[in-house]
Design an enzyme around this catalytic site. Structure first.
Site, PDB file in Angstrom:
ATOM      1  N   ASP A 278       6.993   0.452   0.396  1.00 42.62           N
ATOM      2  CA  ASP A 278       6.263  -0.470  -0.456  1.00 42.62           C
ATOM      3  C   ASP A 278       6.755  -0.214  -1.885  1.00 42.62           C
ATOM      4  O   ASP A 278       7.364   0.831  -2.170  1.00 42.62           O
ATOM      5  CB  ASP A 278       4.764  -0.193  -0.326  1.00 42.62           C
ATOM      6  CG  ASP A 278       3.935  -1.049  -1.262  1.00 42.62           C
ATOM      7  OD1 ASP A 278       4.247  -2.243  -1.402  1.00 42.62           O
ATOM      8  OD2 ASP A 278       2.988  -0.504  -1.854  1.00 42.62           O
ATOM      9  N   ASP A 280       4.847  -1.384  -5.296  1.00 45.02           N
ATOM     10  CA  ASP A 280       3.803  -1.107  -6.278  1.00 45.02           C
ATOM     11  C   ASP A 280       2.978   0.118  -5.872  1.00 45.02           C
ATOM     12  O   ASP A 280       2.515   0.234  -4.733  1.00 45.02           O
ATOM     13  CB  ASP A 280       2.869  -2.309  -6.424  1.00 45.02           C
ATOM     14  CG  ASP A 280       3.592  -3.526  -6.993  1.00 45.02           C
ATOM     15  OD1 ASP A 280       4.823  -3.455  -7.185  1.00 45.02           O
ATOM     16  OD2 ASP A 280       2.931  -4.546  -7.239  1.00 45.02           O
TER      17      ASP A 280
END
Length: 493
Positions: A278, A280
């Site tokens: 991922d 963020d």
């Protein structure tokens, strides 16, 4: 009774007797060949010191008569082919190994298994052997070897009742295998950047004992001044399920701020080939849409929607549409400003360099926006970047407040992980996924090793592994790399 358990004066007196008693033992074992203990003892220690027979190895009446008579009880303990555990510990590692193997070769022993451990300059070499024809002269030679290399010798004539029928599936016995069936092998990695406390280690071992989980091997992975990371190879009863163990480990981890990652110890554990991240709050410290909103003065409104979405309270597609709508009219240049302000998570560059040097394929799959994901891809040297695409006005100067193309939500993340693996010819068993939010759960579940990195509580509860430390580099420990191995990979990058 151990001397260490006695008052100081008494224990000191007993320890002074040890050289004399062991010299007599060596003389008995070596008497058949006319070798005296003081002929081979090193100059800096009393003759015979350092030979410690263990339970059942040497009967108490061994020293009552001459050598030939006293060897009889030891012979009686041994059958035509007897299993013997031999251990020699001392400061001369290679010499100790060579000396033991020389003795075993001389007496034509069959080596069943061996182990070697080192703590600073102290080495312990253990061998499990089959001894034939009641050849007890082996013990005399081992005693001489121990004296020559300033070592401590112990040996144990194994219980004759230990038969193959008592071993797992009648498999060949190995020192690293527990002698019973219905067990599964796991590797547990425990890590705390501030150091593993005695309190945690005590509770961890007590938990293992309570669950009848056996420790078969331990390996230190970090190279810091204080102990930070240890890998435990465990033998776990089949009736204990991973979900059951995970729930209990979360409680132990939380109590000591120490992570415990439990993985099946199979061929794929150290044969991973693809890592999907991922973006963020994982590869970078911020949420990019919040950074864009900060430039337009709507940070608080966007952040509130973002947090509810990451906690799983809102449908991701709906929350994404609501947040992006607030960005309508934002100048495209704001994205360039955000790129310059991105803060990469500690250890992100180190981790990615190591993995690339080791031949991994790396990808970022983000519920954020593609321009930022491509920037992260270039900065970290990743192979793939997928994220949502922001629509701009016809003149290309401002955001319209809408996205186009497939929305990268939880389902899409898991799908893209599988697509990348198929494109690279990589089995799912060789895939690692790392994320922190609810929209990462499907991706984490799809990968063979899903790691919740400083994640929301719901994600930590469901992920197979958790890291609640500052640095992403700790992921290398979970993949079986030691700190020295990771440093070596940095040189190749």
């Amino acid at each position: 009774m151990r001397a260490s358990g006695l008052p100081f004066v008494v224990s000191t007196s007993l320890l002074k007797l040890k050289p004399e008693l062991l010299a007599r033992l060596t003389a008995v074992l070596g008497g058949k060949h006319g070798v005296e203990a003081n002929d081979i003892a090193p100059a800096n220690r009393p003759a015979g010191e350092g030979i410690e027979p263990t339970r059942g190895a040497l009967p108490s009446d061994l020293t009552r008569a001459g050598p030939s008579a006293n060897l009889g009880p030891l012979v009686e303990l041994m059958h035509e082919t007897q299993t013997v555990m031999v251990s020699l510990r001392g400061p001369h590692g290679t010499d100790i190994i060579g000396g033991v193997l020389s003795c075993l070769s001389k007496h034509q022993c069959q080596i069943v298994d061996f182990s070697l451990s080192r703590l600073h300059h102290d080495v312990t070499f253990g061998v499990l052997v089959h001894l034939h024809d009641r050849d007890v002269d082996l013990f005399s030679d081992l005693a001489k070897t121990a004296q020559r290399w300033d070592g401590t010798l112990s040996f144990d004539v194994q219980d004759a009742q230990l038969k193959a029928s008592k071993l797992a599936s009648a498999a060949q016995y190995a020192l690293s295998e527990a002698p019973y069936a219905q067990r599964a092998k796991y590797m547990a990695t425990v890590v705390n950047e501030r150091g593993l406390s005695p309190e945690f280690l005590s509770q961890w071992l007590n938990w293992l004992l309570a669950r009848k989980i056996s420790v078969e091997q331990m390996r230190r992975l970090d190279g810091h001044a204080s102990l930070m990371c240890v890998e435990f190879r465990l033998s776990v009863p089949d009736e204990l399920t991973p979900d059951e163990l995970r729930a209990e480990l979360i409680a132990i981890s939380a109590a000591h701020q120490t992570d415990v990652a439990l993985q099946p110890d199979n061929v794929f554990r150290r044969q991973k080939r693809l890592v999907v991240f991922d973006m963020d709050s994982t590869l970078i410290q911020q949420e990019v849409i919040d950074e864009i909103a900060r430039a337009t003065g709507i940070e608080r409104q966007v952040a509130a929607i973002t947090e509810r979405a990451m906690q799983g309270e809102l449908d991701f597609k709906e929350s994404l549409a609501a947040r992006v709508a607030l960005l309508e009219g934002t100048p495209v240049e704001a994205l360039e400003d955000v790129k310059r302000q991105l803060l990469f998570t500690e250890g992100a560059h180190y981790l990615c360099r190591a993995l690339k040097s080791a031949g991994f394929k790396l990808a970022v799959i983000s519920g954020g926006f593609l321009p930022l994901a491509k920037h992260v891809k270039a900065e970290l040297g990743l192979d793939y970047a997928f994220a949502n695409q922001l629509q701009v006005t016809a003149d290309g100067r401002r955001l319209t407040g809408r996205t186009f193309g497939p929305v990268v939500d939880a389902a899409r993340k898991a799908e893209l992980l599988e697509v990348i693996a198929q494109a690279e010819g990589i089995a799912i068993d060789q895939v690692v996924a790392v994320g922190d939010g609810a929209n990462d759960l499907l991706m984490l579940g799809k990968a063979s090793l899903g790691i919740a990195f400083n994640a929301k509580p719901r994600v930590q509860e469901q992920a197979r592994a958790r890291i609640n430390q500052k640095s992403l580099a700790n992921i290398l420990y979970l993949m079986g790399y030691s700190e020295s191995e990771a440093a070596e990979l940095q040189l190749l990058g």
